[in-house]
Design an enzyme around this catalytic site. Sequence first.
Site, mmCIF file in Angstrom:
data_model
loop_
_atom_site.group_PDB
_atom_site.id
_atom_site.type_symbol
_atom_site.label_atom_id
_atom_site.label_comp_id
_atom_site.label_asym_id
_atom_site.label_seq_id
_atom_site.Cartn_x
_atom_site.Cartn_y
_atom_site.Cartn_z
ATOM 1 N N GLU A 166 0.881 -1.171 0.000
ATOM 2 C CA GLU A 166 0.000 0.000 0.000
ATOM 3 C C GLU A 166 0.915 1.217 0.000
ATOM 4 O O GLU A 166 1.760 1.348 0.892
ATOM 5 C CB GLU A 166 -0.908 -0.021 1.236
ATOM 6 C CG GLU A 166 -1.728 1.241 1.425
ATOM 7 C CD GLU A 166 -2.626 1.574 0.232
ATOM 8 O OE1 GLU A 166 -3.538 0.804 -0.054
ATOM 9 O OE2 GLU A 166 -2.374 2.613 -0.430
ATOM 10 N N HIS A 178 -4.529 -2.305 -7.046
ATOM 11 C CA HIS A 178 -5.692 -1.570 -6.536
ATOM 12 C C HIS A 178 -5.467 -0.074 -6.713
ATOM 13 O O HIS A 178 -4.323 0.375 -6.782
ATOM 14 C CB HIS A 178 -5.970 -1.946 -5.087
ATOM 15 C CG HIS A 178 -6.704 -3.250 -4.996
ATOM 16 N ND1 HIS A 178 -7.861 -3.418 -4.281
ATOM 17 C CD2 HIS A 178 -6.461 -4.439 -5.603
ATOM 18 C CE1 HIS A 178 -8.289 -4.657 -4.431
ATOM 19 N NE2 HIS A 178 -7.453 -5.300 -5.226
ATOM 20 N N GLU A 196 -8.266 -3.350 -9.420
ATOM 21 C CA GLU A 196 -9.547 -2.933 -8.865
ATOM 22 C C GLU A 196 -10.164 -1.948 -9.863
ATOM 23 O O GLU A 196 -10.665 -2.358 -10.903
ATOM 24 C CB GLU A 196 -9.305 -2.316 -7.494
ATOM 25 C CG GLU A 196 -10.541 -2.220 -6.640
ATOM 26 C CD GLU A 196 -10.236 -1.511 -5.334
ATOM 27 O OE1 GLU A 196 -10.898 -1.810 -4.348
ATOM 28 O OE2 GLU A 196 -9.360 -0.626 -5.301
ATOM 29 N N GLU A 230 -15.366 -4.532 -0.889
ATOM 30 C CA GLU A 230 -15.013 -3.873 0.381
ATOM 31 C C GLU A 230 -16.003 -2.777 0.760
ATOM 32 O O GLU A 230 -16.179 -2.482 1.939
ATOM 33 C CB GLU A 230 -13.592 -3.315 0.309
ATOM 34 C CG GLU A 230 -13.428 -2.218 -0.727
ATOM 35 C CD GLU A 230 -11.961 -1.896 -1.019
ATOM 36 O OE1 GLU A 230 -11.132 -2.810 -0.972
ATOM 37 O OE2 GLU A 230 -11.674 -0.728 -1.304
#
Length: 711
Positions: A398, A476, A495, A501
């Site tokens: 991330e 993502h 994504e 989510e």
Amino acid sequence: MRQHALAHNDLSPLNRHPMSRISLVVCLLGLLFAPQRLLARDYQAVSPDGQLQLDFKLEDGMPTYSLTRNGATLVNTSRLGVTLADAPALDGNFRVVASRCTCYDDTWTQPWGERKKVRNNYCQLWLKLRQQDNLAREMIVVFRVFNDGIGFRYEWPQQRNLKNLVISDELTEFNLAEDSAAWWIPAYEPERYEYLYDETKVSEMGTAHTPVTFVREDGVCLSVHEAALVNFASMTLEQTDGAKLKANLVPWADGTKVKAATPFHSPWRTIQVGANPGELVTSYMILNLNEPNKLEDTSWIKPGKFAGVWWEMHLNKSTWGSGPQHGANTENVKRYIDFAAENGFAGVLAEGWNEGWDGDWTANGDKFSFTKPYADFELNELARYAKEKGVALVGHNETAGSIINYEDQLADAFKLYESLGINTLKTGYVKLEKLIKRVDQKDGETMEYHHGQHMVRHYQKVVDEAAKRHIMLDVHEPIKPTGLQRTYPNLMTGEGARGQEYNAWSADGGNPPDHTTILPFTRLLAGPMDFTPGIFDLEYPEFRPTNRVNSTLAKELALYVVIYSPLQMVPDLPENYAAHSDAFEFVRDVPCDWDETRVLHGKIGDYVTIVRKERDGQDWYLGSITDEEPRTLEARLTFLKPNQKYLATIYRDADDADWKTEPSKYVIEQREVDAQTVMPLNLAAGGGQAIRFSPISPAEEIKTARKPAER
Ligand code: NOJ
């Protein structure tokens, strides 16, 4: 369907196909009989099946195109060209100085995909334009006309009077002939592509990300997107006048759009055309417009399923950051590795494994380390344990949009992952603002859009570095897919839409039941999506009392077929699968790599049924889903091999299932079927159905089939 607010190179021509020859003849005749050909007025190219016709014209020197299908106009005369920041525009005063028509027909094999063999068949019109002034600058426009749409791009050859190119605007228009229904999401918003789709008239659209899908009155469907987005700004679409849309390129901080040096070319601008929504889904034109695979060895690239320490953080049961609730601790990750090994899943993701999550990580991306694990995550031991169990760790990076910090660590991090057998990496770019920091000597510190040329280059850098280290990517908060997985097959999935989510935490009640009936005809036309289907425990009042998954359990199974991804997550907690071990069998069985895909039913926002044949196998899988309306669809099983009996294992909504009141009630039953069978698919409100069809030999008896088991 919800109620929507009405707002807001030279080719080697392989003329193997007879129709290709016909189109080549039409194309050549068009050139021959155009009077004063090189002063040029009208150039045509026709699709191999003769249905689509592209017309190129210079109107007083201004380049334009239009598109018809069986004589009906789909796109009226639309402008082409660009304006430049420090030089006169390349938008008019042109003459055609050379032109070529060629046809191409070839079939290539995808290392993985929705279809193994892809036919690439088109007629190409290549036009060299020269401006009639002292600068005499040249621009090439190339059109490819397929049976399922057109692609065109600009090329700027190296030339004396055009060395550096700073594009200040792209003038390309898509002047739709009809003010059709449009399915779109807004561009330039902080959540990137993560918005619910709106259905409006074209004339009521706001500036939108592509792909945008249009349904005409006559049922013909169009999708406008782009292919092979490399080193260019993303194209969004801006409504300018009635049903006229214009390319709107995402700018740099200084307001310019694209910085380049000749020779250079744009991505392909694409208009896919289908007789119905399903034909858009089985169009592979976007892939065909991308360059062939550039990776020498693809043997390490393998589609597969992965479990992971993920949903529990979204539920708030554990945390990404360190502390007593830290999810990615050695013991917990081992539990997931055991779960994956027992069920034959290829990988285990552990988010929150690395330093940097403490505090507001969305604002502190510079703190992330991509090599240092938290103390309770024993990286080497976990890599060893996973290997022993025949499972691979799936890495997680991330970045929170701090790409400077990320790029600084990229080489070391990927080297480390390779040494540990981490062959798959999920990346992320969560950033709750629209802009991403860039620093360079010339401009100092500036903020750039997530989808501009700067970030397009960044994402490509990650793909290249990952390929070097034999790492497959699941991106993502990506740049929208544009078919680059053909060229870089390690770019597996991503994504780029509202995924599962949102059902865990979004304040707007999560994804409504129609969301997944829209995605196959919009976002998924661009490429695979890591949606993370397969939540079994649909309500979780102990963790998130105001959220839930707006679906039935049978629909969650069907999504594994409906939403294509070569890497599919098995996202729920192992104990939730254990509570429904019979339904879980479908999740274990369903492949994520296919020989062939067909759409049996499709109405955008209402329902969709997709069948896929497993790669190099005999089994077919069906997924059918509906919006909030219950419905019965009839599936004709003509896709099955003739004269072959199959055992259909059916996972359907129970008769009293309903996404609101009884989401977890399902029935599993088996029956014998063949290509003549017409099967009713009973879908509950917000529900779905999943079926596996396996060939049975004549000797096998259906009496071995299971009796319906109701849950
Ligand atoms: C957003 C991603 O979509 C999600 O899958 C991930 O868990 C979080 N970011 C944290 O990286």
